[in-house]
Motif scaffolding. Structure first.
Motif, PDB file in Angstrom:
ATOM      1  N   VAL A 159       0.833  -1.209   0.000  1.00 38.01           N
ATOM      2  CA  VAL A 159       0.000   0.000   0.000  1.00 38.01           C
ATOM      3  C   VAL A 159       0.865   1.255   0.000  1.00 38.01           C
ATOM      4  O   VAL A 159       0.588   2.224  -0.728  1.00 38.01           O
ATOM      5  N   LEU A 160       1.942   1.231   0.786  1.00 40.60           N
ATOM      6  CA  LEU A 160       2.829   2.394   0.855  1.00 40.60           C
ATOM      7  C   LEU A 160       3.564   2.614  -0.466  1.00 40.60           C
ATOM      8  O   LEU A 160       3.787   3.759  -0.874  1.00 40.60           O
ATOM      9  N   VAL A 167       2.611   9.732  -5.498  1.00 39.62           N
ATOM     10  CA  VAL A 167       3.319  11.001  -5.281  1.00 39.62           C
ATOM     11  C   VAL A 167       4.203  11.328  -6.485  1.00 39.62           C
ATOM     12  O   VAL A 167       4.233  12.467  -6.970  1.00 39.62           O
ATOM     13  N   ILE A 168       4.921  10.325  -6.981  1.00 37.34           N
ATOM     14  CA  ILE A 168       5.808  10.551  -8.129  1.00 37.34           C
ATOM     15  C   ILE A 168       5.005  10.949  -9.357  1.00 37.34           C
ATOM     16  O   ILE A 168       5.347  11.907 -10.070  1.00 37.34           O
ATOM     17  N   SER A 246      11.899  -0.472   9.792  1.00 37.25           N
ATOM     18  CA  SER A 246      12.075  -0.006   8.416  1.00 37.25           C
ATOM     19  C   SER A 246      10.732   0.353   7.796  1.00 37.25           C
ATOM     20  O   SER A 246      10.620   1.341   7.047  1.00 37.25           O
ATOM     21  N   LEU A 247       9.706  -0.431   8.103  1.00 35.70           N
ATOM     22  CA  LEU A 247       8.373  -0.125   7.587  1.00 35.70           C
ATOM     23  C   LEU A 247       7.887   1.221   8.103  1.00 35.70           C
ATOM     24  O   LEU A 247       7.294   2.012   7.359  1.00 35.70           O
ATOM     25  N   ALA A 248       8.136   1.509   9.380  1.00 35.26           N
ATOM     26  CA  ALA A 248       7.720   2.789   9.956  1.00 35.26           C
ATOM     27  C   ALA A 248       8.471   3.947   9.313  1.00 35.26           C
ATOM     28  O   ALA A 248       7.891   5.011   9.047  1.00 35.26           O
ATOM     29  N   ILE A 249       9.762   3.746   9.041  1.00 39.83           N
ATOM     30  CA  ILE A 249      10.546   4.802   8.386  1.00 39.83           C
ATOM     31  C   ILE A 249      10.002   5.076   6.984  1.00 39.83           C
ATOM     32  O   ILE A 249       9.812   6.234   6.586  1.00 39.83           O
ATOM     33  N   PHE A 250       9.743   4.014   6.241  1.00 37.22           N
ATOM     34  CA  PHE A 250       9.206   4.167   4.883  1.00 37.22           C
ATOM     35  C   PHE A 250       7.830   4.826   4.919  1.00 37.22           C
ATOM     36  O   PHE A 250       7.517   5.701   4.093  1.00 37.22           O
ATOM     37  N   LEU A 255       4.338   9.397   3.756  1.00 35.62           N
ATOM     38  CA  LEU A 255       3.238  10.261   4.182  1.00 35.62           C
ATOM     39  C   LEU A 255       3.643  11.728   4.156  1.00 35.62           C
ATOM     40  O   LEU A 255       2.843  12.597   3.775  1.00 35.62           O
ATOM     41  N   VAL A 256       4.879  12.018   4.536  1.00 39.02           N
ATOM     42  CA  VAL A 256       5.362  13.401   4.479  1.00 39.02           C
ATOM     43  C   VAL A 256       5.416  13.883   3.034  1.00 39.02           C
ATOM     44  O   VAL A 256       4.987  15.008   2.717  1.00 39.02           O
ATOM     45  N   LEU A 257       5.935  13.048   2.145  1.00 47.62           N
ATOM     46  CA  LEU A 257       5.993  13.414   0.732  1.00 47.62           C
ATOM     47  C   LEU A 257       4.595  13.611   0.155  1.00 47.62           C
ATOM     48  O   LEU A 257       4.366  14.517  -0.649  1.00 47.62           O
ATOM     49  N   CYS A 258       3.662  12.764   0.561  1.00 55.30           N
ATOM     50  CA  CYS A 258       2.294  12.882   0.078  1.00 55.30           C
ATOM     51  C   CYS A 258       1.662  14.191   0.529  1.00 55.30           C
ATOM     52  O   CYS A 258       1.031  14.899  -0.265  1.00 55.30           O
ATOM     53  N   ALA A 259       1.827  14.530   1.798  1.00 59.23           N
ATOM     54  CA  ALA A 259       1.273  15.788   2.304  1.00 59.23           C
ATOM     55  C   ALA A 259       1.916  16.991   1.627  1.00 59.23           C
ATOM     56  O   ALA A 259       1.229  17.957   1.256  1.00 59.23           O
TER      57      ALA A 259
END
Length: 535
Positions: A159-160, A167-168, A246-250, A255-259
């Motif tokens: 999903v991520l 985003v890209i 690693s999942l939390a970092i990704f 989410l930051v990039l999406c916002a």
């Protein structure tokens, strides 16, 4: 309001499965089930393809303790396919939607409109990226072992990854819109970007086997490169092994990039979505207007219609670009070309005599991909009455459509024929006959496409792509063009290259096609004009 907009986007996205775009009527229950079943079969086939790609890599990489590298590599492929699959719809869906003006005129924040449109982008991104990621995860479960934590991380990572792809693609669509706002003819920009993406995609596909071999032979060095230069994909790879950190970092990065993406795009959305043209305002100065003959004016009109639609150019004119590319490659790879076909000329009896005919057939087969005349009548749509009200004869209209097809195809076809004749060292007489062969074929297929398009027009379309690439007329003409390109080589092969001089055979073929062209032209001037008047 956001829920209503999302519901509208979903209805638009899945509407073709329930409503026939050609007639505007609801599909039957069986037709809906068949459409979804066909889509499901296609997705299963793609999943099987990427499962076969991933399976041979599992045991070697897992055995070396580089399971994270396996997921990193598949994440790269997943992102590339996701971007390629959804980027073409992002620009049109975000900035070229027909209801942008209506929604912007309402008291709805731009951020809300963007968010609802990004839902459809996310669905497409999930569909394309999951086709790679999920089969890769399944291959790891079957051949490398499975654990609960790994499965959870892999599904969440899927999903991520799709959100990262969204985003890209949205960022690319935003950049394209900024560039398009400064261009007068945006269709050429869309066509250039589409050709570039298609070229990169097929280049990667053709080199896939070599890429896989290089990956398996240089696993250790590849792991260093991924960690050093592609750190984000290394994080995704470790998340695929079941590492929740690693999942939390990704997730945080995505989410930051999406916002950030939504915030930046919302600032410029209204300006970019409502701009009508990129050309600067021109101050009117009185000057004389150059008059044109009716034939010339109609030809210019057809040319403007062709160049105004990127979909029209891409789907009905791609063969022109292919012919020019083939000519350039033939000149660059001339030595390799002659060395490649030399064994066939020596081992196959009569192959030397067939070379000129094969050259002409190859050029004709590529030219047959161009079907400019076939949808030209249907594309008039609801504005057909304007064309019929002009003080010109129906024959002038039909002739302009035919002349445009010939004008666009004849020069690339001649260039490719000359280049191939030069590279293969054909006799000048054979090159001249091959040029005449290609010339007659282009005229034949141009008028054939117009006749079929005139006999079965579709005017009640809501999307021009229905008549450009989805109509039965285009499919029928493409099939007939391909058969016509191969029928003469097949007939000459049956006769026997040693039993008949190739000059004589190609001369007869040219005469037969010329007679067919004359018959088609007579049909268009008589029955064709009556059919056009009756539309």
């Amino acid at each position: 309001m956001l829920k209503a907009l999302i519901r509208k986007q979903l209805m638009e996205m899945f509407g073709p499965y329930f409503v026939n775009r050609k007639t505007g009527k609801a599909r039957s229950r069986n037709a809906v089930i068949g459409a979804f079943a066909g889509f499901g079969v296609l997705m299963l086939m793609l999943c099987g393809l990427f499962f076969g790609l991933a399976a041979p890599m599992v045991k070697p990489m897992f055995g070396m303790g580089l399971d994270w590298l396996f997921f990193s590599f598949m994440a790269i492929v997943s992102v590339l396919l996701g971007v390629f699959g959804s980027v073409f719809n992002t620009y049109a869906g975000l900035y070229m939607a027909k209801d942008n003006d209506l929604l912007i005129s309402m008291p709805i924040p731009a951020r809300t409109i963007l968010t609802s449109r990004m839902v459809s982008v996310e669905i497409l991104s999930l569909m394309y990226s999951a086709v790679v990621w999920f089969p890769a995860c399944a291959a790891s479960w079957v051949m490398g072992g499975v654990s609960f934590s790994a499965v959870v991380c892999q599904l969440l990572a899927m999903v991520l990854i799709s959100l990262f792809v969204s985003v890209i693609t949205c960022a690319l669509g935003w950049v394209v819109s900024l560039i398009a706002s400064r261009l007068k003819n945006k269709s050429f920009l869309v066509m250039i970007l589409t050709v570039a993406f298609i070229g990169a995609y097929y280049s990667m596909c053709f080199r896939l086997d070599t890429l896989m071999e290089n990956v398996m032979q240089n696993v250790a060095s590849l792991s260093v490169i991924v960690e050093k230069y592609l750190g984000l994909f290394a994080v995704i790879g470790r998340a695929g092994t079941g590492d929740f950190t690693s999942l939390a970092i990704f997730a945080g990065i995505t989410l930051v990039l999406c916002a950030l993406c939504i915030w930046i795009m919302a600032k410029t959305f209204v300006a970019l979505a409502t701009q009508k043209t990129g050309s600067a305002k021109v101050k009117y100065t009185e000057k004389s207007i150059r008059q044109s003959k009716a034939k010339t004016a109609l030809l210019k009109r057809e040319l403007k219609r062709f160049t105004a639609s990127a979909g029209y150019m891409m789907n009905c004119g791609m063969g022109m670009l292919v012919m020019l590319v083939m000519a350039v490659l033939a000149l660059i790879k001339r030595t390799e070309l002659t060395e490649y076909i030399a064994p066939f000329l020596q081992d196959i009896p009569g192959a030397v005599e067939m070379v000129p005919l094969i050259v002409a057939a190859v050029v004709c087969a590529v030219a047959g991909l161009n079907m400019v005349t076939t949808p030209s009548v249907s594309l008039e749509g609801k504005t057909l009455w304007i064309l019929k009200s002009l003080p010109v004869s129906p024959w002038d209209v039909l002739r302009a459509k035919t002349n445009l097809h010939v004008m666009l195809n004849i020069w690339p076809g001649m260039v490719l024929t000359l280049v191939l004749g030069f590279c293969l060292k054909l006799e000048p007489a054979m090159i001249v006959i091959a040029l005449c062969f290609v010339w007659m074929y282009i005229w034949l297929t141009a008028q054939l496409g117009l006749i079929i398009g005139l006999r079965n027009p579709i005017f009640h379309w809501t999307n021009e792509m229905v008549v450009i690439k989805q109509g039965m007329n285009v499919f029928m003409v493409m099939l007939i063009d391909f058969v016509l390109a191969l029928v003469f080589p097949a007939l000459y092969l049956l006769i026997g290259p040693t039993n008949m001089d190739p000059r004589l055979f190609m001369g007869i073929a040219v005469v037969l096609m010329a007679l067919a062209v004359v018959f088609q032209r007579h049909y268009l001037r008589t029955a064709g004009t009556k059919q056009f008047e009756a539309l």
